[in-house]
Design an enzyme around this catalytic site. Structure first.
Site, PDB file in Angstrom:
ATOM      1  N   ASN A  43       0.840  -1.198   0.000  1.00 56.75           N
ATOM      2  CA  ASN A  43       0.000   0.000   0.000  1.00 56.75           C
ATOM      3  C   ASN A  43       0.874   1.246   0.000  1.00 56.75           C
ATOM      4  O   ASN A  43       1.904   1.317   0.682  1.00 56.75           O
ATOM      5  CB  ASN A  43      -1.040   0.007   1.133  1.00 56.75           C
ATOM      6  CG  ASN A  43      -0.483  -0.185   2.520  1.00 56.75           C
ATOM      7  OD1 ASN A  43       0.581  -0.760   2.706  1.00 56.75           O
ATOM      8  ND2 ASN A  43      -1.208   0.286   3.518  1.00 56.75           N
ATOM      9  N   ILE A  44       0.455   2.213  -0.789  1.00 50.51           N
ATOM     10  CA  ILE A  44       1.195   3.469  -0.934  1.00 50.51           C
ATOM     11  C   ILE A  44       0.203   4.604  -0.684  1.00 50.51           C
ATOM     12  O   ILE A  44      -0.727   4.803  -1.480  1.00 50.51           O
ATOM     13  CB  ILE A  44       1.815   3.585  -2.345  1.00 50.51           C
ATOM     14  CG1 ILE A  44       2.742   2.383  -2.620  1.00 50.51           C
ATOM     15  CG2 ILE A  44       2.583   4.901  -2.485  1.00 50.51           C
ATOM     16  CD1 ILE A  44       3.198   2.255  -4.060  1.00 50.51           C
ATOM     17  N   GLU A  56      -3.043  -4.812  -2.872  1.00 50.29           N
ATOM     18  CA  GLU A  56      -3.583  -5.735  -3.880  1.00 50.29           C
ATOM     19  C   GLU A  56      -3.643  -5.075  -5.255  1.00 50.29           C
ATOM     20  O   GLU A  56      -3.237  -5.652  -6.261  1.00 50.29           O
ATOM     21  CB  GLU A  56      -5.004  -6.178  -3.483  1.00 50.29           C
ATOM     22  CG  GLU A  56      -5.086  -6.964  -2.191  1.00 50.29           C
ATOM     23  CD  GLU A  56      -5.319  -6.074  -0.971  1.00 50.29           C
ATOM     24  OE1 GLU A  56      -4.751  -4.960  -0.921  1.00 50.29           O
ATOM     25  OE2 GLU A  56      -6.059  -6.489  -0.076  1.00 50.29           O
ATOM     26  N   CYS A 107     -10.631  -3.403  -4.253  1.00 46.61           N
ATOM     27  CA  CYS A 107      -9.661  -4.413  -4.710  1.00 46.61           C
ATOM     28  C   CYS A 107     -10.365  -5.679  -5.188  1.00 46.61           C
ATOM     29  O   CYS A 107      -9.955  -6.299  -6.161  1.00 46.61           O
ATOM     30  CB  CYS A 107      -8.663  -4.734  -3.606  1.00 46.61           C
ATOM     31  SG  CYS A 107      -7.503  -3.376  -3.324  1.00 46.61           S
TER      32      CYS A 107
HETATM   33  N1  THU Z   1      -5.178  -1.522   2.712  1.00 50.33           N
HETATM   34  C1  THU Z   1      -4.589  -2.369   1.798  1.00 50.33           C
HETATM   35  O1  THU Z   1      -3.543  -2.057   1.227  1.00 50.33           O
HETATM   36  N2  THU Z   1      -5.196  -3.551   1.560  1.00 50.33           N
HETATM   37  C2  THU Z   1      -6.316  -4.009   2.181  1.00 50.33           C
HETATM   38  O2  THU Z   1      -6.763  -5.109   1.899  1.00 50.33           O
HETATM   39  C3  THU Z   1      -6.985  -3.172   3.184  1.00 50.33           C
HETATM   40  C4  THU Z   1      -6.431  -1.812   3.391  1.00 50.33           C
HETATM   41  C5  THU Z   1      -4.494  -0.260   3.045  1.00 50.33           C
HETATM   42  C6  THU Z   1      -5.108   0.998   2.569  1.00 50.33           C
HETATM   43  C7  THU Z   1      -4.543   2.005   3.550  1.00 50.33           C
HETATM   44  O3  THU Z   1      -3.262   2.411   3.105  1.00 50.33           O
HETATM   45  C8  THU Z   1      -4.369   1.206   4.832  1.00 50.33           C
HETATM   46  O4  THU Z   1      -4.391  -0.159   4.458  1.00 50.33           O
HETATM   47  C9  THU Z   1      -5.427   1.459   5.886  1.00 50.33           C
HETATM   48  O5  THU Z   1      -6.699   1.336   5.352  1.00 50.33           O
END
Ligand code: THU
Length: 152
Positions: A43-44, A56, A107
């Site tokens: 996640n970015i 994802e 996602c």
């Molecule tokens: N996030 C993800 O990358 N994948 C997930 O399945 C759930 C949430 C991230 C988005 C955000 O950067 C952080 O987690 C908190 O919501």
């Protein structure tokens, strides 16, 4: 059942690559393509919040942009800042009860675009030996996909 332990371990290994100055919640994903290639994503986040991308979708968009269109499975993990800093996450102490949580709706919709919901596996877990496998259809029932627009 396919052994997804290695895929999950690859995702865990990259948790420290996420950019999360706002939520401090680290996510990482490893996407297995049908030709055996594994594409990773984290996640970015962004100061304007909405441009944030989940681990994802990061993995999917990287893979598609590199020419992949057929996918087998995605392993997804998440952990808190504390777990990351203490190194606890490496021992399998990941935040969130897998089975009770999973990829966000956006996602899941992106997965639906490229994957057969009856076949695509979503792997959630804590270690190479402690994980659960879900079909996309279980996590995203009655999803809307290309077939609904008559596109194969
Ligand atoms: N996030 C993800 O990358 N994948 C997930 O399945 C759930 C949430 C991230 C988005 C955000 O950067 C952080 O987690 C908190 O919501």
């Amino acid at each position: 059942m396919t052994d997804y332990g290695k895929l999950l371990e690859m995702a865990i290994k990259d948790l420290d690559k996420s950019y999360v100055p706002y939520s401090h919640f680290h996510c990482s994903a490893a996407l297995l393509c049908s030709d055996g290639t594994i594409v990773k994503g984290v996640n970015i986040e962004n100061a304007a919040y909405t441009p944030t991308i989940c681990a994802e979708r990061c993995a999917f968009f990287k893979a598609v942009s590199e020419g992949h269109r057929d996918f087998v499975a995605i392993a997804v993990v998440g952990c808190s800042e504390e777990a990351l800093e203490s190194g606890e996450y490496k021992e399998g102490h990941l935040a969130g009860e897998y089975g009770n949580s999973g990829p966000c709706g956006v996602c899941r919709q992106v997965m639906q675009e490229f994957c057969d919901p009856d076949k695509f596996d979503i792997i959630l877990g804590r270690s190479a030996t402690d994980y659960k496998v879900f079909k996309l259809k279980e996590m995203y029932p009655y999803g809307f996909g290309p077939a609904d627009l008559g596109i194969k």
